[in-house]
Design a protein around this motif. Structure first.
Motif, PDB file in Angstrom:
ATOM      1  N   VAL A   1      11.819 -20.169  -8.941  1.00  0.00           N
ATOM      2  CA  VAL A   1      10.654 -19.302  -9.019  1.00  0.00           C
ATOM      3  C   VAL A   1      10.716 -18.508 -10.315  1.00  0.00           C
ATOM      4  O   VAL A   1      11.769 -18.040 -10.724  1.00  0.00           O
ATOM      5  N   SER A   2       9.586 -18.353 -10.972  1.00  0.00           N
ATOM      6  CA  SER A   2       9.539 -17.595 -12.222  1.00  0.00           C
ATOM      7  C   SER A   2      10.141 -16.221 -12.021  1.00  0.00           C
ATOM      8  O   SER A   2       9.849 -15.533 -11.037  1.00  0.00           O
ATOM      9  N   SER A   3      10.950 -15.775 -12.985  1.00  0.00           N
ATOM     10  CA  SER A   3      11.639 -14.493 -12.841  1.00  0.00           C
ATOM     11  C   SER A   3      11.257 -13.509 -13.937  1.00  0.00           C
ATOM     12  O   SER A   3      11.960 -12.538 -14.169  1.00  0.00           O
ATOM     13  N   GLY A   4      10.164 -13.753 -14.648  1.00  0.00           N
ATOM     14  CA  GLY A   4       9.748 -12.843 -15.696  1.00  0.00           C
ATOM     15  C   GLY A   4       8.247 -12.643 -15.681  1.00  0.00           C
ATOM     16  O   GLY A   4       7.552 -13.086 -14.758  1.00  0.00           O
ATOM     17  N   ALA A   5       7.734 -11.958 -16.700  1.00  0.00           N
ATOM     18  CA  ALA A   5       6.299 -11.669 -16.773  1.00  0.00           C
ATOM     19  C   ALA A   5       5.873 -11.580 -18.226  1.00  0.00           C
ATOM     20  O   ALA A   5       6.658 -11.175 -19.101  1.00  0.00           O
ATOM     21  N   VAL A   6       4.635 -11.972 -18.484  1.00  0.00           N
ATOM     22  CA  VAL A   6       4.018 -11.757 -19.788  1.00  0.00           C
ATOM     23  C   VAL A   6       3.259 -10.441 -19.717  1.00  0.00           C
ATOM     24  O   VAL A   6       2.471 -10.215 -18.802  1.00  0.00           O
TER      25      VAL A   6
ATOM     26  N   THR B   1       9.044 -10.457 -20.364  1.00  0.00           N
ATOM     27  CA  THR B   1      10.329 -10.110 -19.766  1.00  0.00           C
ATOM     28  C   THR B   1      10.954 -11.348 -19.145  1.00  0.00           C
ATOM     29  O   THR B   1      10.262 -12.292 -18.750  1.00  0.00           O
ATOM     30  N   THR B   2      12.266 -11.331 -19.067  1.00  0.00           N
ATOM     31  CA  THR B   2      13.012 -12.362 -18.362  1.00  0.00           C
ATOM     32  C   THR B   2      14.179 -11.700 -17.659  1.00  0.00           C
ATOM     33  O   THR B   2      14.458 -10.515 -17.876  1.00  0.00           O
ATOM     34  N   THR B   3      14.849 -12.416 -16.765  1.00  0.00           N
ATOM     35  CA  THR B   3      16.012 -11.857 -16.078  1.00  0.00           C
ATOM     36  C   THR B   3      17.244 -12.672 -16.410  1.00  0.00           C
ATOM     37  O   THR B   3      17.175 -13.880 -16.670  1.00  0.00           O
ATOM     38  N   GLU B   4      18.367 -11.984 -16.403  1.00  0.00           N
ATOM     39  CA  GLU B   4      19.646 -12.626 -16.684  1.00  0.00           C
ATOM     40  C   GLU B   4      20.679 -12.152 -15.673  1.00  0.00           C
ATOM     41  O   GLU B   4      20.575 -11.039 -15.143  1.00  0.00           O
ATOM     42  N   PRO B   5      21.709 -12.953 -15.405  1.00  0.00           N
ATOM     43  CA  PRO B   5      22.794 -12.500 -14.526  1.00  0.00           C
ATOM     44  C   PRO B   5      23.606 -11.406 -15.206  1.00  0.00           C
ATOM     45  O   PRO B   5      23.624 -11.286 -16.429  1.00  0.00           O
TER      46      PRO B   5
ATOM     47  N   GLN C   1      19.604  -8.633 -14.233  1.00  0.00           N
ATOM     48  CA  GLN C   1      19.081  -7.537 -15.025  1.00  0.00           C
ATOM     49  C   GLN C   1      17.917  -8.038 -15.879  1.00  0.00           C
ATOM     50  O   GLN C   1      17.819  -9.225 -16.177  1.00  0.00           O
ATOM     51  N   THR C   2      17.062  -7.118 -16.286  1.00  0.00           N
ATOM     52  CA  THR C   2      15.834  -7.477 -16.994  1.00  0.00           C
ATOM     53  C   THR C   2      16.004  -7.310 -18.495  1.00  0.00           C
ATOM     54  O   THR C   2      16.548  -6.307 -18.977  1.00  0.00           O
ATOM     55  N   LYS C   3      15.501  -8.311 -19.216  1.00  0.00           N
ATOM     56  CA  LYS C   3      15.464  -8.259 -20.672  1.00  0.00           C
ATOM     57  C   LYS C   3      14.008  -8.330 -21.121  1.00  0.00           C
ATOM     58  O   LYS C   3      13.229  -9.141 -20.618  1.00  0.00           O
ATOM     59  N   THR C   4      13.640  -7.476 -22.072  1.00  0.00           N
ATOM     60  CA  THR C   4      12.303  -7.473 -22.646  1.00  0.00           C
ATOM     61  C   THR C   4      12.357  -8.057 -24.058  1.00  0.00           C
ATOM     62  O   THR C   4      13.236  -7.690 -24.851  1.00  0.00           O
ATOM     63  N   VAL C   5      11.443  -8.976 -24.354  1.00  0.00           N
ATOM     64  CA  VAL C   5      11.403  -9.649 -25.665  1.00  0.00           C
ATOM     65  C   VAL C   5      10.041  -9.388 -26.319  1.00  0.00           C
ATOM     66  O   VAL C   5       8.995  -9.603 -25.697  1.00  0.00           O
ATOM     67  N   TRP C   6      10.075  -8.912 -27.551  1.00  0.00           N
ATOM     68  CA  TRP C   6       8.878  -8.750 -28.377  1.00  0.00           C
ATOM     69  C   TRP C   6       8.918  -9.786 -29.506  1.00  0.00           C
ATOM     70  O   TRP C   6       9.933  -9.935 -30.177  1.00  0.00           O
ATOM     71  N   ILE C   7       7.814 -10.483 -29.717  1.00  0.00           N
ATOM     72  CA  ILE C   7       7.692 -11.454 -30.808  1.00  0.00           C
ATOM     73  C   ILE C   7       6.446 -11.120 -31.619  1.00  0.00           C
ATOM     74  O   ILE C   7       5.347 -10.974 -31.064  1.00  0.00           O
ATOM     75  N   ASP C   8       6.632 -11.008 -32.913  1.00  0.00           N
ATOM     76  CA  ASP C   8       5.509 -10.751 -33.811  1.00  0.00           C
ATOM     77  C   ASP C   8       5.284 -11.995 -34.670  1.00  0.00           C
ATOM     78  O   ASP C   8       6.195 -12.442 -35.377  1.00  0.00           O
TER      79      ASP C   8
END
Length: 496
Positions: free
Chosen positions: A125-130, A144-148, A479-486
C-alpha cells in the motif's frame, strides 16, 4: 501431547543458534508441575552487542534493503504459513512455559498468521503523499515517503509470549526494520523455536530476527542502554516501562510501551445479565487473570447487582482447573511463585481493607499444591481500596455497586491506568455516551477481549504510549521523509 522440548538452548542470532559469552544459565520451569525442563543463557553485554551488530548488518544488506515491497510481503506470507504449519507445536511450548490451557493456546496460535498476512497486504500500500506547492507548481514538486527506523529492540513479557512478539515483529518487518528480541526469562523457549522455524522454513534473511535471552537486570538493561537500537518496543509492567522510556529518552530513540491496566467492566440495568456475566468471567478468569486487559473491576448497577452476583457465584463453580495440557482444562496455574505470592498478598489485603470475600481466595481441589490461586470474588469493594487500584495480574474480581451513570464514569476513570473497558448496555444512546467519556484505548460493548490485526490496541496514562495493530501499529515502526524537487533552471537569489 507427548513432545519433548527439554534441553539447553542458546541465543538465536544471524539465523542459527549461537553460544553465549558467559556460562551462567537460567532455568525454565513448568508452572503446573514445577519441573525445570529447559535452560537458556543469561545474556551478557557482549551477547547483546553481537545480536545488534548482526541485525545492523542485515538491515544494511542488499538481501534486506534491496528487496521490493512485494518481495517483503511474500516473506511475511511465508512466516504466516510456517506458524500455521507448526501451530500445534508452538501452542504446546506456550502452555509448558506459561501454564495457560492448551485449548486457549491452540486457538491463539491459529490466529497469529493473520497478523503477518494483514501486514503483508500493507507492504504494497502506498506509504507517502504528494503535497500541494504554493509557489511554482509547474516547477516544484513536494512529496513524502516513509522509511524504517533500522534496528528494533523489543522486550516481551511472560504471560502471552508469542502473541505479544508477533504484534511487534509483523509490523516491524513490514516497515523494513530488523529485530532484536529479548523474551521474558520465564518463557523464552517459544521465541527461540520460532526463530529456528523461520530460519529453516522461510527466506527471511539471516539477522532479520534475532533472539537473545536473559533476565531484565542484565540482558534487558544491556539492550535498552546499548546505543545501537533505533526504536524500542516493550510490553510489561508500568514500572519497567518507565525505566525503558527513560533510557529511550536519554538516547532520543522512539519507544512504544504497552503497559498495565485496571480495566472497568460496567453493567447497566438494560444489559442482558447472562451476557454480562459471561463477559465478566471472560474478562477476569480466562488466562487465570494474567492479562494486562483483565476486567478486574466490575461496576454493577443496583438494579441488577443481586442477579449478577447470583449468576457469578453459580458459574464460577463450573470452571475446571487442572493440567493445562489437558484439553478439558479451563483454568491453569499461576505462572511462577513470586506472582502467586503477590496475588495471595492482595487477597489478604482486600480482607484487611474491609472487602467481603464472596468466593475463592485459596487453591482449587485436585491440583498440585501451591501452584494455583482460585478464581476469587470480592464484594463491598470501594474504588479507593488497593485491590481496586493496583494491577494484581491474577484471578481477583472486585465487585463495585453504583446507581448513577455519571458516578460510574467518574469511578471507572479514577485510576492511573487507561487500557481497556467493557460496557454492558442495550441503550444505544448510553453506549455512545459512556464509550466517549471513558478514558481507555479500547472499549468493548456487550463483549470482552475481542481483537484483530486491523484494530489498534494500546492505552492512556500509565497504560503506555503508542499503539499496536492496524495502520497505527505500522506507523510505530517507520518514519516520514519529506522531499522537495525544483525543476527550474535557476535558484532565486535569497537577497533579492
Amino acid at each position: 501431547m507427548a513432545s519433548d522440548f527439554s534441553g539447553d538452548y542458546d541465543h538465536h542470532v544471524g539465523g542459527s543458534y549461537r553460544r553465549s559469552n558467559a556460562d551462567d544459565r537460567l532455568a525454565v520451569a513448568n508452572p503446573y508441575s514445577g519441573e525445570e525442563w529447559a535452560t537458556v543463557p543469561n545474556g551478557t553485554d557482549e551477547d547483546v552487542d553481537d545480536a545488534i551488530t548482526t541485525a545492523r548488518e542485515a538491515f544494511e544488506s542488499d538481501d534486506w534493503r534491496g528487496i521490493t515491497p512485494s518481495e517483503r510481503a511474500t516473506l511475511l506470507h511465508e512466516i504466516a504459513d510456517t506458524i500455521a504449519e507448526y501451530a500445534a507445536e508452538l501452542a504446546e511450548l506456550e502452555t509448558r512455559q506459561t501454564g495457560k490451557p492448551i485449548r486457549d493456546m491452540e486457538g491463539l496460535m491459529a490466529l497469529l498468521p493473520r497478523w503477518f498476512r494483514y501486514y503483508a497486504g500493507l507492504c504494497e500500500v502506498s506509504s507517502g503523499a504528494v503535497l500541494p506547492v504554493d509557489g511554482a507548481p509547474d516547477q516544484q514538486f513536494n512529496y513524502t515517503t516513509t522509511e524504517p527506523y533500522g534496528v528494533v529492540g523489543a522486550i516481551t513479557p511472560w504471560n502471552s509470549p508469542l502473541n505479544l512478539t508477533v504484534s511487534k515483529l509483523a509490523p516491524a518487518l513490514a516497515a523494513g526494520n530488523t529485530f532484536v528480541h529479548k523474551p521474558s526469562e520465564k518463557t523464552p523457549v517459544s521465541a527461540l523455536r520460532f526463530a529456528e522455524l523461520l530460519s529453516a522454513h522461510t527466506d527471511l534473511p539471516p539477522g532479520a530476527y534475532n533472539v537473545v535471552t536473559g533476565d531484565g537486570e542484565r540482558t534487558g538493561s544491556a539492550l535498552t542502554t546499548h546505543g545501537g537500537i533505533d526504536k524500542f518496543a516493550f510490553t510489561g509492567s508500568t514500572t519497567v516501562g518507565r525505566e525503558i522510556g527513560r533510557n529511550a529518552g536519554d538516547q532520543l530513540v522512539p519507544v512504544s510501551l504497552e503497559l498495565g491496566g485496571k480495566s472497568p467492566n460496567i453493567v447497566f440495568p438494560s444489559a442482558t445479565v447472562d451476557n454480562a456475566v459471561n463477559g465478566i468471567m471472560k474478562g477476569i478468569f480466562s488466562s487465570s487473570g494474567q492479562a494486562c486487559f483483565a476486567g478486574s473491576r466490575a461496576f454493577v448497577h443496583d438494579a441488577v447487582y443481586d442477579d449478577v452476583v447470583e449468576a457469578l457465584l453459580e458459574r464460577v463453580d463450573w470452571i475446571t482447573a487442572g493440567d493445562p495440557l489437558d484439553p478439558e482444562t479451563e483454568f491453569g496455574p499461576i505462572a511462577f511463585e513470586a506472582q502467586r505470592e503477590k496475588i495471595r498478598r492482595y487477597i489478604e489485603r482486600g480482607q484487611e481493607e474491609g472487602a467481603t470475600l464472596l468466593y475463592g481466595g485459596g487453591e482449587p481441589d485436585g491440583v498440585p499444591e501451591g501452584r494455583f490461586v482460585e478464581p476469587t470474588i470480592f464484594a463491598d469493594v470501594s474504588n479507593d481500596m488497593a485491590i481496586a487500584q493496583d494491577e494484581i495480574f491474577g484471578p481477583v474480581l472486585c465487585l463495585i455497586r453504583f446507581d448513577d451513570e455519571a458516578e460510574v464514569i467518574e469511578a471507572a476513570n479514577d485510576t492511573r491506568y487507561g487500557l481497556t473497558a467493557g460496557v454492558w448496555s442495550n441503550d444505544p444512546a448510553q453506549i455512545h455516551r459512556v464509550s466517549n467519556r471513558i478514558r481507555a484505548g479500547v472499549i468493548w460493548v456487550n463483549e470482552y477481549r475481542l481483537g484483530s490485526p486491523r484494530a489498534p490496541f494500546g492505552g492512556y496514562d500509565d497504560s503506555g504510549l503508542g499503539r499496536e495493530n492496524g495502520m497505527e501499529g505500522l506507523d510505530e515502526y517507520r518514519q516520514t521523509k519529506t522531499v522537495w524537487i525544483d525543476h527550474s533552471d535557476t535558484v532565486a537569489n535569497p537577497f533579492d
